[in-house]
Design an enzyme around this catalytic site. Structure first.
Site, PDB file in Angstrom:
ATOM      1  N   ASN A 210       0.845  -1.199   0.000  1.00 35.16           N
ATOM      2  CA  ASN A 210       0.000   0.000   0.000  1.00 35.16           C
ATOM      3  C   ASN A 210       0.878   1.245   0.000  1.00 35.16           C
ATOM      4  OD1 ASN A 210       0.489   0.900   2.838  1.00 35.16           O
ATOM      5  ND2 ASN A 210      -0.359  -1.129   3.253  1.00 35.16           N
ATOM      6  N   LYS A 289       8.809 -17.080 -10.471  1.00 37.83           N
ATOM      7  CA  LYS A 289       7.971 -16.006 -11.011  1.00 37.83           C
ATOM      8  C   LYS A 289       6.740 -16.624 -11.692  1.00 37.83           C
ATOM      9  CE  LYS A 289       8.095 -12.204 -14.230  1.00 37.83           C
ATOM     10  NZ  LYS A 289       8.769 -11.632 -15.380  1.00 37.83           N
ATOM     11  N   ILE A 307      -1.428  -7.317  14.449  1.00 39.51           N
ATOM     12  CA  ILE A 307      -0.256  -7.139  15.321  1.00 39.51           C
ATOM     13  C   ILE A 307      -0.640  -6.392  16.598  1.00 39.51           C
ATOM     14  CG2 ILE A 307       2.076  -6.144  15.475  1.00 39.51           C
ATOM     15  CD1 ILE A 307       2.133  -6.448  12.337  1.00 39.51           C
ATOM     16  N   VAL A 308      -1.305  -5.250  16.426  1.00 39.31           N
ATOM     17  CA  VAL A 308      -1.586  -4.420  17.609  1.00 39.31           C
ATOM     18  C   VAL A 308      -2.538  -5.134  18.574  1.00 39.31           C
ATOM     19  CG1 VAL A 308      -3.532  -3.014  16.737  1.00 39.31           C
ATOM     20  CG2 VAL A 308      -1.884  -2.023  18.333  1.00 39.31           C
ATOM     21  N   LYS A 341     -10.038  -3.952  19.859  1.00 35.45           N
ATOM     22  CA  LYS A 341      -8.635  -4.370  19.915  1.00 35.45           C
ATOM     23  C   LYS A 341      -8.041  -4.187  21.315  1.00 35.45           C
ATOM     24  CE  LYS A 341      -7.746  -3.366  15.028  1.00 35.45           C
ATOM     25  NZ  LYS A 341      -6.693  -3.451  14.013  1.00 35.45           N
TER      26      LYS A 341
HETATM   27  O1  C5P Z   1      -8.213  -2.632  11.703  1.00 37.35           O
HETATM   28  P1  C5P Z   1      -7.356  -1.579  11.146  1.00 37.35           P
HETATM   29  O2  C5P Z   1      -6.365  -2.069  10.104  1.00 37.35           O
HETATM   30  O3  C5P Z   1      -8.085  -0.366  10.661  1.00 37.35           O
HETATM   31  O4  C5P Z   1      -6.505  -1.079  12.408  1.00 37.35           O
HETATM   32  C1  C5P Z   1      -5.529  -0.125  12.317  1.00 37.35           C
HETATM   33  C2  C5P Z   1      -4.588  -0.265  13.476  1.00 37.35           C
HETATM   34  O5  C5P Z   1      -4.257  -1.618  13.701  1.00 37.35           O
HETATM   35  C3  C5P Z   1      -3.267   0.424  13.219  1.00 37.35           C
HETATM   36  O6  C5P Z   1      -2.752   0.820  14.457  1.00 37.35           O
HETATM   37  C4  C5P Z   1      -2.436  -0.685  12.603  1.00 37.35           C
HETATM   38  O7  C5P Z   1      -1.045  -0.448  12.754  1.00 37.35           O
HETATM   39  C5  C5P Z   1      -2.895  -1.870  13.380  1.00 37.35           C
HETATM   40  N1  C5P Z   1      -2.876  -3.145  12.640  1.00 37.35           N
HETATM   41  C6  C5P Z   1      -1.987  -4.139  13.010  1.00 37.35           C
HETATM   42  N2  C5P Z   1      -1.989  -5.346  12.374  1.00 37.35           N
HETATM   43  C7  C5P Z   1      -2.849  -5.574  11.364  1.00 37.35           C
HETATM   44  C8  C5P Z   1      -3.779  -4.592  10.977  1.00 37.35           C
HETATM   45  C9  C5P Z   1      -3.748  -3.386  11.638  1.00 37.35           C
HETATM   46  O8  C5P Z   1      -1.177  -3.918  13.934  1.00 37.35           O
HETATM   47  N3  C5P Z   1      -2.833  -6.746  10.759  1.00 37.35           N
END
Ligand code: C5P
Length: 401
Positions: A210, A289, A307-308, A341
């Site tokens: 992205n 490839k 992750i968060v 979260k």
């Molecule tokens: O659910 P969404 O992607 O909108 O959440 C955004 C928050 O969650 C951001 O802080 C992003 O860094 C974190 N995030 C993450 N791991 C993911 C998706 C989002 O840590 N797979």
């Protein structure tokens, strides 16, 4: 200890009698370790020569917006990007008015608009001009936009009046500049920040990713260091220099970012998830490839780990901060994410506005925390916003045992 080691300070000098003190300000900034460049207005040059300030700063002084030769050297945009701080001293009533109005009618005001660096103003003017309702309003406008102020001192003025309006002493202005970089708010805390995009491989040469530039996460890392934190930056693929004193761990995929985050946990009091993590990754990564065949192709994606949310769910985990980039119903979606979260704080951005967010240099945010905590941070450079976010985190953080 306050210092400006390794900091680039752009000194804007405008046309008031206090302009002669710019020479001492340069010296005071250099004594704190700063590299100084100078921008002068036309009026300033009536009070002190560019040659004097060039000799003291050791760099060419910039005076003209429309100067082809100067633009070939360090143009106004480069100058704006170079600065870690734009200090305007003295800032006359006229400069305050032009800054408040967002004018770009000379080099100094243009650079002020173009720089993501914080703005520190040291006003100097006649006491009546300082008290005038127009000046009061201009100062309030600039402060509301995040500008910092070294209030003028009271005393005898060059014009014979007595009152507020004398520019503060050069050494105190230099101290104010350095204190912007060293708040001590997070002294001794350990901060881990994820930043940038993730890259999810399809085959050895292709990936899904992205547009995240990583600028906000890097600005946060810098602000965390400035607040005295031991700072680790877990960065996806971005084209950004590592801020001073930051430990950087480069990763590509969401899974690598998760692993790096989990490994950093034992040394983490505050976890800030600023990365734009890909929600899905290709179910399989082709070893070779992928060859084109047929008119259509289907890629199966599987969900990436959050992750968060993983970090927030850890017992005795760190103070966890997430971001929410939304195009509509900003506060409703963000507060839902905060709860879902189990975050301690969420920073919500309106990414439908092309002026802010993702690749831009400025940003605005609404910060939410449990118990209906809310603070709106108006549009500002990412460096300014990062400092405000770090300040809020420091305020909300439970007291260390
Ligand atoms: O659910 P969404 O992607 O909108 O959440 C955004 C928050 O969650 C951001 O802080 C992003 O860094 C974190 N995030 C993450 N791991 C993911 C998706 C989002 O840590 N797979």
């Amino acid at each position: 200890m306050a210092h400006l080691f390794n900091r680039n300070v752009l000194l804007g000098v405008s046309g008031g009698i206090a302009a002669y003190k710019a020479a001492e300000i340069i010296r005071a900034l250099q004594q704190l370790g700063a590299t100084v460049r100078v921008v002068m207005t036309h009026g300033a040059q009536e009070f002190i020569t560019p040659l004097t300030l060039q000799a003291l700063s050791g760099n060419p002084v910039h005076t003209q917006l429309l100067d082809a030769e100067a633009e070939l050297g360090m143009g106004h945009i480069e100058l704006a990007r170079w600065a870690d701080l734009f200090l305007i001293a003295p800032a006359t009533a006229d400069v305050l008015a032009r800054l408040a109005a967002g004018r770009a009618d000379d080099l100094l005001t243009t650079v002020a608009l173009a720089t993501p660096a914080p703005l520190l103003l040291a006003p100097a003017m006649n006491q009546q001009m300082w008290r005038d309702a127009a000046t009061v309003e201009n100062v309030a406008t600039l402060k509301a936009r995040g500008a910092h102020l070294v209030e003028p001192a009271e005393g005898l003025q060059a014009c014979g009046d007595v009152g507020p309006g004398r520019m503060e002493e050069p050494t105190l202005i230099a101290q104010a500049a350095s204190s912007l970089f060293q708040s001590g708010l997070l002294a001794g805390r350990r901060v881990v920040i994820t930043a940038g995009p993730t890259r999810e491989a399809l085959d050895p040469v292709r990936y899904i990713s992205n547009n995240s530039s990583g600028k906000m996460g890097f600005a946060l890392a810098r602000a965390a260091v400035d607040a005295g934190a031991v700072t680790t930056l877990i960065a996806g693929p971005v084209q950004l220099a590592t801020p001073e004193h930051v430990q950087r761990i480069d990763v590509a995929s969401a899974q690598q970012m998760l692993e790096a985050s989990l490994s950093a946990l034992p040394q983490c009091d505050i976890f800030i998830a600023c990365a734009a993590v890909a929600d899905y990754r290709p179910a399989a990564v082709n070893a070779q490839k992928i060859k084109k065949s047929g008119e259509e192709m289907t890629i199966t994606l599987v969900r990436n780990p959050d992750i968060v949310a993983t970090i927030a769910a850890k017992p005795d985990g760190p103070y966890t901060v997430g971001f929410a980039a939304e195009t509509n119903d900003l506060v409703a979606y963000a507060s839902d994410k905060l709860r879902r979260k189990s975050l301690d704080m969420i920073i919500a951005n309106d990414v439908s506005d092309p002026e802010i967010g993702f690749n831009s240099d400025s940003n605005a945010a609404t910060v939410l925390w449990p118990g209906n905590g809310r603070q709106d941070l108006p549009r500002a450079g990412k460096a300014t916003l990062a400092r405000q976010i770090i300040q809020l985190i420091a305020q909300q953080l439970p007291v260390a045992e």
